[in-house]
Design an enzyme around this catalytic site. Structure first.
Site, mmCIF file in Angstrom:
data_model
loop_
_atom_site.group_PDB
_atom_site.id
_atom_site.type_symbol
_atom_site.label_atom_id
_atom_site.label_comp_id
_atom_site.label_asym_id
_atom_site.label_seq_id
_atom_site.Cartn_x
_atom_site.Cartn_y
_atom_site.Cartn_z
ATOM 1 N N ASN A 1 -57.475 32.941 66.730
ATOM 2 C CA ASN A 1 -56.351 32.465 65.921
ATOM 3 C C ASN A 1 -55.005 32.598 66.630
ATOM 4 O OD1 ASN A 1 -54.778 33.264 62.755
ATOM 5 N ND2 ASN A 1 -55.185 31.248 63.570
ATOM 6 N N CYS B 1 -60.532 29.035 64.740
ATOM 7 C CA CYS B 1 -61.041 29.164 66.105
ATOM 8 C C CYS B 1 -61.496 30.622 66.266
ATOM 9 C CB CYS B 1 -59.989 28.748 67.140
ATOM 10 S SG CYS B 1 -58.523 29.807 67.245
ATOM 11 N N ASP C 1 -61.444 25.749 74.152
ATOM 12 C CA ASP C 1 -60.526 26.876 74.189
ATOM 13 C C ASP C 1 -59.687 26.809 75.469
ATOM 14 O OD1 ASP C 1 -59.199 29.303 74.027
ATOM 15 O OD2 ASP C 1 -61.005 30.454 73.538
ATOM 16 N N CYS D 1 -54.537 30.283 69.690
ATOM 17 C CA CYS D 1 -54.380 29.053 70.492
ATOM 18 C C CYS D 1 -54.672 27.801 69.675
ATOM 19 C CB CYS D 1 -55.295 29.073 71.720
ATOM 20 S SG CYS D 1 -54.922 30.362 72.920
ATOM 21 N N ARG D 2 -55.950 27.507 69.497
ATOM 22 C CA ARG D 2 -56.357 26.229 68.901
ATOM 23 C C ARG D 2 -56.053 26.105 67.417
ATOM 24 N NH1 ARG D 2 -62.431 26.438 70.697
ATOM 25 N NH2 ARG D 2 -62.002 28.635 70.341
ATOM 26 N N SER D 3 -56.417 27.099 66.629
ATOM 27 C CA SER D 3 -56.232 26.936 65.179
ATOM 28 C C SER D 3 -54.765 26.931 64.756
ATOM 29 C CB SER D 3 -57.070 27.938 64.388
ATOM 30 O OG SER D 3 -56.803 29.263 64.739
#
Length: 172
Positions: free
Chosen positions: A24, A21, A138, A26-28
């Site tokens: 690095n 993301c 995000d 939140c999402r990934s």
């Protein structure tokens, strides 16, 4: 990316997967934790040599994941031990798949992808099960609902990845 362009490993081959993301945090890392837990639950964790995550930007290098990511994973029984890092050109040579969370990060990855890279770079949403390359939005500036949505997406995409790439029929 068409199915013909995917890398289908031999039964004894172990894959490496990198989730990406922007920062690095939140999402990934959410995808990393959800993917690891999902493949273990499905009994195919041994088919993976490495599961990791990174960001296209260096804003948060060295930081732990966002507390809302950690809490969402924890509520689902998934531990996360990760420090943010930025993608490097060596990642394209070391990983079989680099899975971007959105089109902006996908474009950034394609722009820095070296010619000698082996990684298949695509949207994680390629595995949405609906043939529409779903985006993992995000959640950073929102509330916990965005993190719960991300978790549900990443678990679904993880199951579809296993089904499609490992060609494992899922009973769920």
């Amino acid at each position: 990316m068409s199915a013909a362009e995917l890398h289908y490993p031999a039964p004894d081959e172990r894959l490496s997967v990198l989730f990406c993301c922007l920062g690095n945090i939140c999402r990934s890392p959410m995808a990393e934790g959800a993917f690891r837990a999902t493949v273990d639950k499905l009994g195919c964790g041994n088919r993976f040599a490495r599961i990791d995550s990174c960001g296209t930007a260096s804003y948060h290098t060295g930081e732990q994941p966002d507390s809302r990511t950690v809490e969402t994973l924890r509520k689902n029984g998934i531990p996360i031990n990760h420090r943010a890092r930025q993608i490097s050109t060596s990642d394209f040579r070391e990983f079989d798949y680099i899975l971007a969370m959105d089109t902006s990060n996908f474009r950034n990855l394609k722009n820095i992808e070296p010619k000698d890279g082996k990684a298949k770079v695509l949207l994680f949403g390629h595995f949405d099960g609906k043939n529409r390359d779903e985006i993992v939005d995000d959640p950073y500036y929102g509330d916990t609902l965005g993190f719960r949505t991300n978790f549900e997406q990443t678990v679904r995409f993880s199951k579809n990845f296993v089904s499609e790439v490992l060609q494992v029929e899922l009973s769920e």
